[in-house]
Design a protein around this motif. Sequence first.
Motif, PDB file in Angstrom:
ATOM      1  N   UNK A   1      -8.849 -56.378   4.092  1.00 30.29           N
ATOM      2  CA  UNK A   1      -9.633 -55.284   4.625  1.00 30.29           C
ATOM      3  C   UNK A   1      -8.506 -54.302   5.046  1.00 30.29           C
ATOM      4  N   UNK A   2      -8.978 -53.009   4.744  1.00 36.73           N
ATOM      5  CA  UNK A   2      -8.179 -51.839   5.295  1.00 36.73           C
ATOM      6  C   UNK A   2      -8.042 -51.629   6.466  1.00 36.73           C
ATOM      7  N   UNK A   3      -7.033 -51.964   7.190  1.00 35.61           N
ATOM      8  CA  UNK A   3      -6.705 -51.995   8.771  1.00 35.61           C
ATOM      9  C   UNK A   3      -5.647 -50.779   8.997  1.00 35.61           C
ATOM     10  N   UNK A   4      -6.000 -49.955   9.745  1.00 32.93           N
ATOM     11  CA  UNK A   4      -5.143 -48.846  10.184  1.00 32.93           C
ATOM     12  C   UNK A   4      -3.687 -49.452  10.741  1.00 32.93           C
ATOM     13  N   UNK A   5      -2.627 -48.735  10.419  1.00 35.16           N
ATOM     14  CA  UNK A   5      -1.256 -49.127  10.655  1.00 35.16           C
ATOM     15  C   UNK A   5      -1.182 -49.374  12.210  1.00 35.16           C
ATOM     16  N   UNK A   6      -1.779 -48.513  12.955  1.00 33.15           N
ATOM     17  CA  UNK A   6      -1.817 -48.540  14.342  1.00 33.15           C
ATOM     18  C   UNK A   6      -2.411 -49.930  14.865  1.00 33.15           C
ATOM     19  N   UNK A   7      -3.791 -50.401  14.287  1.00 33.92           N
ATOM     20  CA  UNK A   7      -4.008 -51.465  14.735  1.00 33.92           C
ATOM     21  C   UNK A   7      -3.256 -52.875  14.024  1.00 33.92           C
ATOM     22  N   UNK A   8      -2.663 -52.645  13.056  1.00 29.31           N
ATOM     23  CA  UNK A   8      -1.700 -53.646  12.567  1.00 29.31           C
ATOM     24  C   UNK A   8      -0.519 -53.856  13.531  1.00 29.31           C
ATOM     25  N   UNK A   9      -0.054 -52.925  14.138  1.00 34.01           N
ATOM     26  CA  UNK A   9       1.066 -52.825  15.055  1.00 34.01           C
ATOM     27  C   UNK A   9       0.677 -53.413  16.303  1.00 34.01           C
ATOM     28  N   UNK A  10      -0.514 -53.148  16.771  1.00 27.98           N
ATOM     29  CA  UNK A  10      -0.953 -53.773  18.010  1.00 27.98           C
ATOM     30  C   UNK A  10      -1.204 -55.287  17.764  1.00 27.98           C
TER      31      UNK A  10
END
Length: 186
Positions: A71-80
Amino acid sequence: MAGPTGHGAALGDLLRAQVTPRHRLSSYSAKHWHAQLSQLTGTRRGYEALEGAGLDVRPDTLFKWLSDPECNVRRSYRHLIHTAYENVAIVPADPILDTVKDGQFETSGLVKTGADERERGTRRAAPLRIDASRGDWSRIEALWLAGDLRDDDFEDRFSDDIIVADIGEGTDGWEFSGGSYTVELR
């Protein structure tokens, strides 16, 4: 009570025997955001860490992410997600106990101050006795709690902040220069 022995490590070994250092849980080794999220959502502590890191998504979004590792998850969410994972994976160090900070340390083995180098803790020379309660533990404890107190740093800080406060500078500082020495906490 015999203490740990070793060159450059006896003080650190003694401290680690008394209190738990900052460490990483071995079960937290996932690298990919999906594996990290899957592990976090398996426990209440993981959900709390996600919330504490600031991840605020709807349950259906979370379900979509968990069901598709691509799934394409935004970088900011991956960072969290990564931040929450690291917050759960790292166990903070226990504070240094008063029994350590107020203890009496006895060092046996080769001890040097200036030109005076001798084997301590023998029939000819008593162990080097240090009243740790006279010292300032703040720099040692700050490094300990941050997980940055290496054995050599501890030995240096102990000499500068604890030994000097108790018995003075010596002629040229204190060194534990032998291949092996013992430190006991009484």
